[in-house]
Design a protein around this motif. Sequence first.
Motif, mmCIF file in Angstrom:
data_model
loop_
_atom_site.group_PDB
_atom_site.id
_atom_site.type_symbol
_atom_site.label_atom_id
_atom_site.label_comp_id
_atom_site.label_asym_id
_atom_site.label_seq_id
_atom_site.Cartn_x
_atom_site.Cartn_y
_atom_site.Cartn_z
ATOM 1 N N ASP A 160 0.851 -1.192 0.000
ATOM 2 C CA ASP A 160 0.000 0.000 0.000
ATOM 3 C C ASP A 160 0.889 1.245 0.000
ATOM 4 O O ASP A 160 1.169 1.825 1.058
ATOM 5 N N PRO A 161 1.343 1.695 -1.184
ATOM 6 C CA PRO A 161 2.231 2.863 -1.244
ATOM 7 C C PRO A 161 1.479 4.173 -1.440
ATOM 8 O O PRO A 161 2.072 5.148 -1.907
ATOM 9 N N THR A 162 0.192 4.218 -1.105
ATOM 10 C CA THR A 162 -0.601 5.410 -1.444
ATOM 11 C C THR A 162 -0.063 6.661 -0.771
ATOM 12 O O THR A 162 -0.018 7.728 -1.374
ATOM 13 N N ARG A 163 0.363 6.537 0.507
ATOM 14 C CA ARG A 163 0.888 7.729 1.172
ATOM 15 C C ARG A 163 2.202 8.177 0.565
ATOM 16 O O ARG A 163 2.494 9.373 0.500
ATOM 17 N N ALA A 164 3.001 7.224 0.109
ATOM 18 C CA ALA A 164 4.249 7.602 -0.555
ATOM 19 C C ALA A 164 3.965 8.274 -1.887
ATOM 20 O O ALA A 164 4.648 9.220 -2.279
ATOM 21 N N VAL A 165 2.946 7.789 -2.598
ATOM 22 C CA VAL A 165 2.571 8.432 -3.857
ATOM 23 C C VAL A 165 2.061 9.838 -3.601
ATOM 24 O O VAL A 165 2.381 10.785 -4.329
ATOM 25 N N ALA A 166 1.251 9.989 -2.548
ATOM 26 C CA ALA A 166 0.754 11.328 -2.222
ATOM 27 C C ALA A 166 1.901 12.266 -1.883
ATOM 28 O O ALA A 166 1.909 13.437 -2.263
ATOM 29 N N ALA A 167 2.903 11.736 -1.167
ATOM 30 C CA ALA A 167 4.052 12.579 -0.829
ATOM 31 C C ALA A 167 4.834 12.953 -2.076
ATOM 32 O O ALA A 167 5.345 14.063 -2.191
ATOM 33 N N ALA A 168 4.923 12.021 -3.035
ATOM 34 C CA ALA A 168 5.634 12.332 -4.273
ATOM 35 C C ALA A 168 4.895 13.368 -5.095
ATOM 36 O O ALA A 168 5.497 14.115 -5.871
ATOM 37 N N ASN A 169 3.566 13.438 -4.925
ATOM 38 C CA ASN A 169 2.778 14.406 -5.687
ATOM 39 C C ASN A 169 2.715 15.777 -5.028
ATOM 40 O O ASN A 169 2.006 16.657 -5.514
ATOM 41 N N ARG A 170 3.390 15.971 -3.908
ATOM 42 C CA ARG A 170 3.424 17.290 -3.277
ATOM 43 C C ARG A 170 4.354 18.184 -4.087
ATOM 44 O O ARG A 170 5.483 18.465 -3.705
ATOM 45 N N ASN A 171 3.886 18.608 -5.211
ATOM 46 C CA ASN A 171 4.732 19.376 -6.111
ATOM 47 C C ASN A 171 4.811 20.826 -5.674
ATOM 48 O O ASN A 171 4.199 21.246 -4.714
ATOM 49 N N THR A 172 5.587 21.570 -6.403
ATOM 50 C CA THR A 172 5.771 22.985 -6.081
ATOM 51 C C THR A 172 4.633 23.795 -6.682
ATOM 52 O O THR A 172 3.941 23.345 -7.599
ATOM 53 N N PRO A 173 4.436 25.005 -6.187
ATOM 54 C CA PRO A 173 3.371 25.848 -6.743
ATOM 55 C C PRO A 173 3.617 26.171 -8.210
ATOM 56 O O PRO A 173 4.716 25.990 -8.751
ATOM 57 N N LEU A 174 2.577 26.660 -8.844
ATOM 58 C CA LEU A 174 2.631 27.035 -10.246
ATOM 59 C C LEU A 174 3.704 28.099 -10.453
ATOM 60 O O LEU A 174 3.751 29.108 -9.753
ATOM 61 N N SER A 175 4.592 27.862 -11.407
ATOM 62 C CA SER A 175 5.669 28.807 -11.695
ATOM 63 C C SER A 175 5.173 29.840 -12.701
ATOM 64 O O SER A 175 4.657 29.484 -13.764
ATOM 65 N N LEU A 176 5.346 31.119 -12.358
ATOM 66 C CA LEU A 176 4.874 32.212 -13.210
ATOM 67 C C LEU A 176 6.059 33.036 -13.692
ATOM 68 O O LEU A 176 7.007 33.281 -12.941
ATOM 69 N N GLU A 177 6.008 33.436 -14.954
ATOM 70 C CA GLU A 177 7.069 34.271 -15.497
ATOM 71 C C GLU A 177 6.994 35.670 -14.883
ATOM 72 O O GLU A 177 5.907 36.247 -14.777
ATOM 73 N N PRO A 178 8.144 36.231 -14.497
ATOM 74 C CA PRO A 178 8.140 37.581 -13.901
ATOM 75 C C PRO A 178 7.997 38.669 -14.969
ATOM 76 O O PRO A 178 8.946 39.374 -15.290
ATOM 77 N N VAL A 179 6.798 38.803 -15.521
ATOM 78 C CA VAL A 179 6.546 39.817 -16.550
ATOM 79 C C VAL A 179 5.615 40.881 -15.972
ATOM 80 O O VAL A 179 4.798 40.597 -15.095
ATOM 81 N N PRO A 180 5.731 42.133 -16.427
ATOM 82 C CA PRO A 180 4.814 43.174 -15.943
ATOM 83 C C PRO A 180 3.375 42.870 -16.324
ATOM 84 O O PRO A 180 3.103 42.296 -17.385
ATOM 85 N N VAL A 181 2.469 43.242 -15.441
ATOM 86 C CA VAL A 181 1.050 43.020 -15.699
ATOM 87 C C VAL A 181 0.566 44.075 -16.698
ATOM 88 O O VAL A 181 0.813 45.270 -16.534
ATOM 89 N N THR A 182 -0.130 43.602 -17.732
ATOM 90 C CA THR A 182 -0.654 44.501 -18.760
ATOM 91 C C THR A 182 -2.024 45.019 -18.330
ATOM 92 O O THR A 182 -2.908 44.230 -17.960
ATOM 93 N N ALA A 183 -2.212 46.331 -18.370
ATOM 94 C CA ALA A 183 -3.503 46.939 -18.039
ATOM 95 C C ALA A 183 -4.369 46.966 -19.294
ATOM 96 O O ALA A 183 -3.981 47.509 -20.328
ATOM 97 N N VAL A 184 -5.539 46.354 -19.219
ATOM 98 C CA VAL A 184 -6.460 46.287 -20.352
ATOM 99 C C VAL A 184 -7.524 47.367 -20.155
ATOM 100 O O VAL A 184 -8.326 47.291 -19.212
#
Length: 684
Positions: free
Chosen positions: A487-511
């Motif tokens: 039963d490796p489910t907890r190990a799989v869950a730990a492996a899926n603890r990924n990092t947050p979404l990576s965002l490019e450091p670009v200026p926000v465009t005002a629409v």
Amino acid sequence: MNSNPVPTPPPPAPVVPRRRPWLWWLHLRWGVGIGLIAALGAAQRMGWIAAGGGASVSSAASGQTFTCPMHPQIRQPGPGRCPICGMELVPVTTAAANLDELAVRIAPAQRRLANIQTAEVQRAPLQVELRSVGAIAIDESRMATIASYIQGRIERLFADYTGVDVAQGDHLAVVYSPQLYAAQVEYLEARKALAALSPSSLAIVRETQQKLVASSRHRLVELGMTAEQLQELETSEQARSRLTIYAPIGGTVIEKLAFEGMYVEAGEPIYRIADLSTVWLMLELFPEDAARIRFGQKVDAVVQSLPGETIHGRVAFIDPVVDPKKRTVGVRVEFLNADKRLRPGDYATAVVHLPIGQTGEVYDADLAGRWISPMHPQIIRDEPGSCPICGMDLVPTSRYGYADEPTPPPESLYVPRSAVLMAGANSVVYVETEPGRFEIRPVTIGPILRDKVIILDGLQVGEKVATAGNFLIDSQMQLAGHPSLIDPTRAVAAANRNTPLSLEPVPVTAVPGPAGERLEELYRVYFEIQGRLAADQPPPEAAVQALHRLAGELRTDASLPEAARLLLGEIQSSSEHLHHLPLEQARLEAFRPLSHAVVTLASRVRGAGAAEPFTHLFCPMVKGGAGDWLQPGGQLAPGDLRNPYWGSGMLTCGDRVRVLAPPAAVPPEVDEPLQPLLAPEVPQ
């Protein structure tokens, strides 16, 4: 009365005990001592008493459980020795090394006894050998059936036995046919009538006679007469009732289907001839193996009748259809056979060398920058031209994925085969992260070779994995109640603890204008859906439809950047059926990709009049990972988190990743990551 008294018998003599010899006492003491020692040893072996004076009492009083490092199924309330292997029992807490959730520690003594060995994860070019057994067959493209064009009787067969070699143009048979004789007479008479016409004859008459001559001649061609036979007929002007049949190709007579004196109908076969200068090897491969083979690939084979000799051929055909009964794919290999040593029907063992992980071009020194026949891969030339066998134009080998210049072989990440423990759909390895500490690691495996397993995900180069004794490590994990192979489910869950979404450091465009207003309205509707999911409620239909409509309108607005319009397309497709799904499915299958697109969109475009910042949050406990979402505001307290993926289960579980400021407040270096608001809670 008798005055004489009766005499009283004398008292018995006292019994004097017989003195035992001293040797008897010595034997008795030895026997008792040996029995006592044996009883004490048996009691200690069974764990009833301990080697030390008060150890048994203290262990039993403390409720300590002891087990065998080699046989974890042996468990008893006190120390002793294993009844299977005789090893000294150890406390369960020591054996299981209950240090953390995903690992155990193995003492050096236990490691030596269990023969635990490790090996490093490596990355290197690998090749797999596909082995298959097939039969030599006739090249069907170089086989001809000799049939009679006319009705008649066979008067002579020149190739009168199977196996005789014939050359192209050799005469094979003579057929007597009155039908042929009548057609020849008709043709000769038509020629004479045409020649007898005077120059003053009407043009229509001459034209009709010319057509009659041409038609009669064509009929003779249809009856099997060659150009040379027609020339001889026109020269001699003598009709013949016998027709000689010639060999259209050179080869070997593999079937003789008629005999002299036999009457045949038009189209009835007489011979079958095969050119055995090239032969085929017919193989059957599994679909996953056949998918990695390409036209022209080199194949080594050993024929049963030529032991110890390796012949080389090339793949000529890969069946596009999987056999529905055998679930295999037919592969045809072509071999040159000028010396006629390869005989159809013989068996051969073939070996195909395939590089593992190859997705691009393959370098073959014999095919680099050359031209190949699309029907006969053995025909390889340095310059374009035509195939001498089939006449087709040669094509560049690059059409079939061969490189013109040497290319580096592909590298694959692999471990020894014994390092991977597999049970059903689970595959795990144990990584020695530090001396004595073995951590369970779920892995995604690729092709399994003879002594290696390709690792697609889960390991890195240089890590040490257990290759022997890993079943003992897995049993220790089970004893400690940790994730294991079963039963490796907890190990799989730990492996899926990924990092947050990576965002490019670009200026926000005002629409500006209406597009900016609709954009801010889209964010408000998203926050409404996010809040309802956090409250364990399905998203309202009106909000979902509004989000879908706004995303559809904005994705066609040319004033928005192309990248933003692509994200709006993802939002539109993910939100279409959000309100129809069950709560858990709506959270993970629809809201998660929608939320990723919204977070990325908010980091790039906002309405020109926007003044409120947004906070990017991330929950590492979301099933399958990637638990990103947005909440309005920039100063969120720990109790302000509203986790849409868990709801009341873990409402405030999450990390604050960054604050997405509105366009007017964005500094030059935007979106610096912030410290977590709250450490995630691990559900039990």
